[in-house]
Design a protein around this motif. Structure first.
Motif, PDB file in Angstrom:
ATOM      1  N   LEU A  73      62.374  -1.732  45.075  1.00 13.97           N
ATOM      2  CA  LEU A  73      62.522  -3.157  45.347  1.00 13.97           C
ATOM      3  C   LEU A  73      61.218  -3.739  45.881  1.00 13.97           C
ATOM      4  N   ALA A  74      60.526  -2.968  46.696  1.00 17.28           N
ATOM      5  CA  ALA A  74      59.226  -3.416  47.190  1.00 17.28           C
ATOM      6  C   ALA A  74      58.242  -3.591  46.042  1.00 17.28           C
ATOM      7  N   ASP A  75      58.293  -2.701  45.057  1.00 21.89           N
ATOM      8  CA  ASP A  75      57.404  -2.817  43.894  1.00 21.89           C
ATOM      9  C   ASP A  75      57.679  -4.108  43.122  1.00 21.89           C
ATOM     10  N   LEU A  76      58.923  -4.598  43.189  1.00 19.61           N
ATOM     11  CA  LEU A  76      59.272  -5.860  42.533  1.00 19.61           C
ATOM     12  C   LEU A  76      58.919  -7.073  43.392  1.00 19.61           C
ATOM     13  N   GLY A  77      58.424  -6.817  44.609  1.00 21.22           N
ATOM     14  CA  GLY A  77      58.029  -7.915  45.492  1.00 21.22           C
ATOM     15  C   GLY A  77      59.156  -8.495  46.309  1.00 21.22           C
ATOM     16  N   PHE A  78      60.314  -7.826  46.357  1.00 22.12           N
ATOM     17  CA  PHE A  78      61.487  -8.415  46.999  1.00 22.12           C
ATOM     18  C   PHE A  78      61.262  -8.725  48.475  1.00 22.12           C
ATOM     19  N   PHE A  79      60.652  -7.816  49.208  1.00 18.93           N
ATOM     20  CA  PHE A  79      60.554  -7.986  50.659  1.00 18.93           C
ATOM     21  C   PHE A  79      59.549  -9.061  51.070  1.00 18.93           C
ATOM     22  N   GLY A  80      58.707  -9.454  50.168  1.00 19.10           N
ATOM     23  CA  GLY A  80      57.754 -10.512  50.488  1.00 19.10           C
ATOM     24  C   GLY A  80      58.112 -11.860  49.898  1.00 19.10           C
ATOM     25  N   MET A  81      59.256 -11.970  49.246  1.00 14.66           N
ATOM     26  CA  MET A  81      59.591 -13.205  48.547  1.00 14.66           C
ATOM     27  C   MET A  81      59.607 -14.417  49.463  1.00 14.66           C
ATOM     28  N   ARG A  82      60.183 -14.280  50.651  1.00 14.18           N
ATOM     29  CA  ARG A  82      60.364 -15.427  51.544  1.00 14.18           C
ATOM     30  C   ARG A  82      59.148 -15.739  52.393  1.00 14.18           C
ATOM     31  N   TYR A  83      58.181 -14.850  52.412  1.00 15.59           N
ATOM     32  CA  TYR A  83      57.057 -15.030  53.319  1.00 15.59           C
ATOM     33  C   TYR A  83      55.887 -15.715  52.619  1.00 15.59           C
ATOM     34  N   PRO A  84      55.092 -16.482  53.374  1.00 14.36           N
ATOM     35  CA  PRO A  84      53.970 -17.205  52.758  1.00 14.36           C
ATOM     36  C   PRO A  84      52.916 -16.250  52.212  1.00 14.36           C
ATOM     37  N   GLU A  85      52.164 -16.755  51.264  1.00 15.22           N
ATOM     38  CA  GLU A  85      51.157 -15.917  50.617  1.00 15.22           C
ATOM     39  C   GLU A  85      50.076 -15.473  51.592  1.00 15.22           C
ATOM     40  N   ASP A  86      49.727 -16.322  52.560  1.00 19.20           N
ATOM     41  CA  ASP A  86      48.675 -15.932  53.491  1.00 19.20           C
ATOM     42  C   ASP A  86      49.113 -14.831  54.455  1.00 19.20           C
ATOM     43  N   ALA A  87      50.431 -14.536  54.465  1.00 15.50           N
ATOM     44  CA  ALA A  87      50.934 -13.431  55.277  1.00 15.50           C
ATOM     45  C   ALA A  87      51.164 -12.180  54.437  1.00 15.50           C
ATOM     46  N   GLY A  88      50.882 -12.283  53.144  1.00 15.65           N
ATOM     47  CA  GLY A  88      51.082 -11.144  52.257  1.00 15.65           C
ATOM     48  C   GLY A  88      52.326 -11.250  51.413  1.00 15.65           C
ATOM     49  N   GLY A  89      53.029 -12.392  51.484  1.00 12.57           N
ATOM     50  CA  GLY A  89      54.242 -12.568  50.703  1.00 12.57           C
ATOM     51  C   GLY A  89      54.003 -13.308  49.406  1.00 12.57           C
ATOM     52  N   LEU A  90      55.102 -13.748  48.793  1.00  8.24           N
ATOM     53  CA  LEU A  90      55.033 -14.439  47.508  1.00  8.24           C
ATOM     54  C   LEU A  90      55.217 -15.948  47.640  1.00  8.24           C
ATOM     55  N   GLY A  91      55.649 -16.408  48.811  1.00 10.48           N
ATOM     56  CA  GLY A  91      55.787 -17.839  49.037  1.00 10.48           C
ATOM     57  C   GLY A  91      56.893 -18.504  48.233  1.00 10.48           C
ATOM     58  N   LEU A  92      57.982 -17.774  47.958  1.00  9.34           N
ATOM     59  CA  LEU A  92      59.085 -18.339  47.181  1.00  9.34           C
ATOM     60  C   LEU A  92      60.129 -18.952  48.113  1.00  9.34           C
ATOM     61  N   ASP A  93      61.033 -19.749  47.550  1.00 13.48           N
ATOM     62  CA  ASP A  93      62.034 -20.430  48.365  1.00 13.48           C
ATOM     63  C   ASP A  93      63.255 -19.540  48.593  1.00 13.48           C
ATOM     64  N   LEU A  94      64.105 -19.986  49.527  1.00 13.34           N
ATOM     65  CA  LEU A  94      65.273 -19.193  49.912  1.00 13.34           C
ATOM     66  C   LEU A  94      66.259 -19.038  48.765  1.00 13.34           C
ATOM     67  N   SER A  95      66.405 -20.072  47.939  1.00 11.93           N
ATOM     68  CA  SER A  95      67.336 -19.985  46.809  1.00 11.93           C
ATOM     69  C   SER A  95      66.930 -18.869  45.854  1.00 11.93           C
ATOM     70  N   THR A  96      65.648 -18.759  45.590  1.00 10.82           N
ATOM     71  CA  THR A  96      65.162 -17.704  44.695  1.00 10.82           C
ATOM     72  C   THR A  96      65.412 -16.328  45.297  1.00 10.82           C
ATOM     73  N   PHE A  97      65.172 -16.201  46.586  1.00 10.63           N
ATOM     74  CA  PHE A  97      65.451 -14.944  47.285  1.00 10.63           C
ATOM     75  C   PHE A  97      66.928 -14.580  47.152  1.00 10.63           C
ATOM     76  N   CYS A  98      67.812 -15.560  47.335  1.00 10.01           N
ATOM     77  CA  CYS A  98      69.257 -15.303  47.256  1.00 10.01           C
ATOM     78  C   CYS A  98      69.690 -14.894  45.854  1.00 10.01           C
ATOM     79  N   LEU A  99      69.034 -15.435  44.836  1.00  9.17           N
ATOM     80  CA  LEU A  99      69.349 -15.031  43.463  1.00  9.17           C
ATOM     81  C   LEU A  99      69.060 -13.542  43.269  1.00  9.17           C
ATOM     82  N   ALA A 100      67.923 -13.100  43.784  1.00  8.31           N
ATOM     83  CA  ALA A 100      67.567 -11.689  43.671  1.00  8.31           C
ATOM     84  C   ALA A 100      68.527 -10.823  44.488  1.00  8.31           C
TER      85      ALA A 100
END
Length: 208
Positions: A73-100
């Motif tokens: 799941l980490a390889d798919l970027g799941f754990f960084g989805m909700r976090y901003p890019e400058d923190a090492g995340g993907l900067g996605l919204d909560l709805s997208t996270f919930c879909l995953a």
């Protein structure tokens, strides 16, 4: 100026404006997924069908932390989805996270519970409050599932009532001394770090 009275003596009813138009009682909502959201949901759906669903029963029977799938799941970027890019995340919204997360839960609720903890409370307070050392040593490795995080909130006499927490944190040279009990700590047997809720003073709102 009052509107003319109806024969009944009551003012005539005004026809409500259609929803989504100025003067309406609400706004029309569009629940359609964006192309990016659809792509992400499809990606996790394929992963779950191939990797998770066939192993769901085995995950439950093993009574063990599903570390291999958590890493995938980490390889798919799941754990960084909700976090901003400058923190090492993907900067996605909560709805997208919930879909995953919904797709993961479709395959295995056990895996979804572990994944949600790692992506949410297990790492959120590090991102919010951590200094550069904590972000580099714990937070970013946790997004890659190289380290597992846990949160310690519930106590024998305090659950969602955080004002009832009795665990204390006494400031000493080099850190704090914790004194208290915690229960229901998800991933406790395998966690590499813990975020502990404790009182750091006498006031009700004194927390560490």
């Amino acid at each position: 100026r009052r509107p003319p009275e109806a024969p009944s003596g009551r003012p005539p009813r005004r026809k409500p404006a259609p929803l989504g138009r100025p003067g309406g009682r609400g706004l029309a909502m569009d629940f359609a997924l964006t192309p990016e959201q659809q792509q992400i949901r499809d990606t996790f759906a394929r992963f779950v069908d191939a990797e998770v669903a066939p192993r769901a029963a085995a995950i439950d029977d093993a009574h063990a932390y599903p570390r291999e799938l958590v890493r995938k799941l980490a390889d798919l970027g799941f754990f960084g989805m909700r976090y901003p890019e400058d923190a090492g995340g993907l900067g996605l919204d909560l709805s997208t996270f919930c879909l995953a997360l919904a797709e993961i839960a479709r395959g295995s609720m056990s895996l979804a519970g572990c994944a949600a903890m790692q992506a949410l409370m297990g790492t959120k307070f590090l991102q919010l409050l951590g200094n550069a050392d904590i972000l580099g040593r714990l937070f970013r490795p946790a997004l890659a599932a190289e380290k597992i995080g846990a949160i310690c909130m519930t106590e024998p006499n305090a659950g969602s009532d955080l004002d009832g927490i009795a665990t204390t944190a006494l400031k000493v040279d080099g850190g704090y001394v914790l004194d208290g009990q915690k229960t229901w700590v998800t991933a406790a047997p395998v966690a590499d770090f813990f975020t502990v809720f404790a009182r750091a003073g006498e006031a009700k709102n004194s927390w560490l």
